[in-house]
Design an enzyme around this catalytic site. Structure first.
Site, PDB file in Angstrom:
ATOM      1  N   SER A 172    -100.809  18.848  52.121  1.00  0.00           N
ATOM      2  CA  SER A 172    -100.307  19.659  53.228  1.00  0.00           C
ATOM      3  C   SER A 172    -101.163  20.914  53.346  1.00  0.00           C
ATOM      4  CB  SER A 172     -98.845  20.039  52.979  1.00  0.00           C
ATOM      5  OG  SER A 172     -98.441  21.079  53.841  1.00  0.00           O
ATOM      6  N   LYS A 213     -97.481  19.082  47.975  1.00  0.00           N
ATOM      7  CA  LYS A 213     -97.251  17.824  48.667  1.00  0.00           C
ATOM      8  C   LYS A 213     -98.321  16.777  48.343  1.00  0.00           C
ATOM      9  CE  LYS A 213     -94.549  16.913  51.236  1.00  0.00           C
ATOM     10  NZ  LYS A 213     -94.576  17.144  52.701  1.00  0.00           N
ATOM     11  N   GLU A 263     -98.087   5.952  56.781  1.00  0.00           N
ATOM     12  CA  GLU A 263     -97.498   6.480  58.004  1.00  0.00           C
ATOM     13  C   GLU A 263     -98.388   6.167  59.207  1.00  0.00           C
ATOM     14  OE1 GLU A 263     -96.763  10.609  57.230  1.00  0.00           O
ATOM     15  OE2 GLU A 263     -95.585  10.174  55.430  1.00  0.00           O
ATOM     16  N   TYR A 314    -110.730 -16.206  88.969  1.00  0.00           N
ATOM     17  CA  TYR A 314    -111.098 -14.917  88.394  1.00  0.00           C
ATOM     18  C   TYR A 314    -110.776 -13.783  89.358  1.00  0.00           C
ATOM     19  CZ  TYR A 314    -113.758 -11.190  86.183  1.00  0.00           C
ATOM     20  OH  TYR A 314    -114.125  -9.999  85.581  1.00  0.00           O
ATOM     21  N   LYS A 319    -110.750  -6.069  78.139  1.00  0.00           N
ATOM     22  CA  LYS A 319    -111.618  -5.904  76.967  1.00  0.00           C
ATOM     23  C   LYS A 319    -111.182  -4.755  76.068  1.00  0.00           C
ATOM     24  CE  LYS A 319    -114.285  -9.005  78.851  1.00  0.00           C
ATOM     25  NZ  LYS A 319    -113.498  -9.058  80.106  1.00  0.00           N
TER      26      LYS A 319
END
Length: 458
Positions: free
Chosen positions: A276, A282, A289, A316, A324
């Site tokens: 942190s 921490k 996550e 098409y 893409k």
């Protein structure tokens, strides 16, 4: 002016050119575009559609184009819109008139469909290997924890004891199904669109089967409209990526919980965690996550491609240019996360004692007593109700189940005998679940040896 200018007597508006250009992302298809063009050129010569000397010049020229791209000397021009036109224009600049013959019998519609299949076929092999690498990390860790006991959860509530190996192998099973989906996908998509033209095929006597063999396809697409206008093979791959990410996200969630101070069952290596900027103490499982967040991103890619395709009439349409970026993003994301996970899991350190303590609550063995009653001939529903009453008695009187006397147990479970006093140990609970698919250490060892042993031999 664009190479397609034809009847147009003015260059596109700057914004039109910018909106229509895809070169900034589809240039990654250059190897596969060149590969397909070389096979197409050789086929044109075999069929006497172009001279052999022109085909040789085309192949040599395309080799030079590829070298220029890979050495960083190639100038990508947005006015030429896409990877196909950029390569063809440079080829023609190099070899002259023979380069203009290359596009005989094909359209950008079947060309891009071919390039994309070739590209995805290669990329999925990277995904497959990285899934195997994650499985190997899981099985290697499981091998050391066939007798490590922790609580299993339902509804995020402690449910029954399991061994850690059983948990880890559950994810290996999920990834094995992902590998099966890849195998199935490759079998379905591995057909050549090239030769379908813009939508209706061509009047030229192409040998599509020759090109298919040259490029490693199992055969050719047998309907030109379908070949150029569908992207179900790409949608299926992004769906596959989404399922892989879903599995990784669930694993991430458990690791995040297991690293919290509330459990402190595992730790990951510092190289896969962050700190942190404010709180020096921490240690955050940020890769896990981020995996949860990136899973949402891949789900979004799937929704994007499905939404692009849902209202397009045959054949098409230019909308399909927009497929893409989400396809590439999904592949890039799943490849990155898988690459992180294999070495990250290898750094996991397990606090066996804390896991065992959490699994030692005798309430987790309540089902063992119910099943013991079934063995005595009591119908399961009756057994369930009696044990439920016993648990209620235990809580009401603040007496742990493993400290109840036989007489106290008999109040709710009249069939109980001395054997019931010994049902409250988690190691005994897991050992008794020695059936195929069960959590017994013996089963975990057997599964690792017979089903997953090949991963440990790599």
């Amino acid at each position: 002016m664009s190479m397609w200018a034809g009847q147009f007597d003015a260059a596109p508006n700057e914004l039109v050119a910018e909106m229509g250009s895809s070169i900034h992302y589809d240039k990654r298809l250059y190897k596969h575009d060149i590969l397909g063009s070389k096979a197409h050129a050789r086929m044109l010569a075999r069929q006497h559609i172009i001279p052999e000397s022109d085909a040789t010049a085309i192949v040599d020229g395309l080799d030079q184009v590829q070298r220029e791209i890979e050495q960083g000397h190639f100038e990508w021009k947005p006015i030429l819109e896409d990877v196909h036109m950029n390569i063809e224009k440079r080829l023609t600049d190099i070899i002259g008139a023979p380069g203009a013959r290359l596009h005989s019998g094909r359209s950008r519609n079947d060309q891009v469909a071919t390039d994309l299949r070739l590209y995805l076929r290669d990329e999925v092999d990277f995904i497959r290997q990285r899934i195997v690498n994650v499985q190997t990390s899981l099985v290697t860790l499981a091998k050391d924890h066939t007798s490590t006991i922790l609580p299993g959860f339902t509804h995020l509530q402690h449910a029954q004891p399991i061994v850690l190996a059983h948990y880890l192998l559950a994810y290996s099973e999920m990834f094995e199904r992902d590998l099966g989906r890849i195998k199935d996908w490759k079998a379905r998509m591995n057909y050549l669109p090239l030769g379908s033209g813009a939508l209706a095929g061509t009047t030229l006597p192409l040998d599509r089967e020759f090109v298919a063999k040259e490029l490693g396809f199992a055969g050719v697409c047998t309907n030109s409209l379908d070949a150029v206008s569908d992207r179900d093979f790409a949608i299926e791959l992004v769906s596959l990526c989404s399922i892989v990410m879903m599995h990784l996200s669930r694993l991430s969630e458990d690791i995040i919980f297991w690293m919290s101070q509330e459990t402190a069952w595992v730790q990951l290596g510092n190289e896969f965690c962050t700190g942190s900027s404010l709180m020096p103490q921490k240690k955050n499982p940020d890769m896990c996550e981020l995996t949860r967040g990136k899973t949402a991103r891949v789900f979004g890619d799937l929704t994007t491609v499905l939404t692009i395709m849902k209202g397009i009439p045959l054949a098409y349409n230019r909308d399909m240019q927009e497929d893409k970026e989400p396809i590439f993003d999904a592949i890039d994301t799943v490849k990155l996360v898988l690459a992180v996970y294999a070495p990250m899991i290898a750094t996991m350190r397990v606090d066996k004692e804390r896991m065992y303590q959490a699994a030692s609550d005798p309430a987790l063995m309540a089902t063992d007593l119910a099943e013991w009653l079934v063995e005595q001939g009591v119908p399961f529903r009756d057994a369930h109700h009696r044990v439920r009453d016993l648990v209620t008695y235990s809580k009401t009187n603040s007496i742990s189940l493993d400290r109840l006397t036989l007489d106290q147990i008999k109040i709710s479970v009249p069939e109980a005998n001395e054997e019931c006093l010994n049902l409250w140990k988690p190691e005994q609970s897991v050992a008794k679940r020695n059936i195929v698919g069960g959590t017994a250490p013996e089963q975990a060892i057997f599964q690792i040896r017979t089903k997953w042993g090949h991963l440990l031999e790599q």
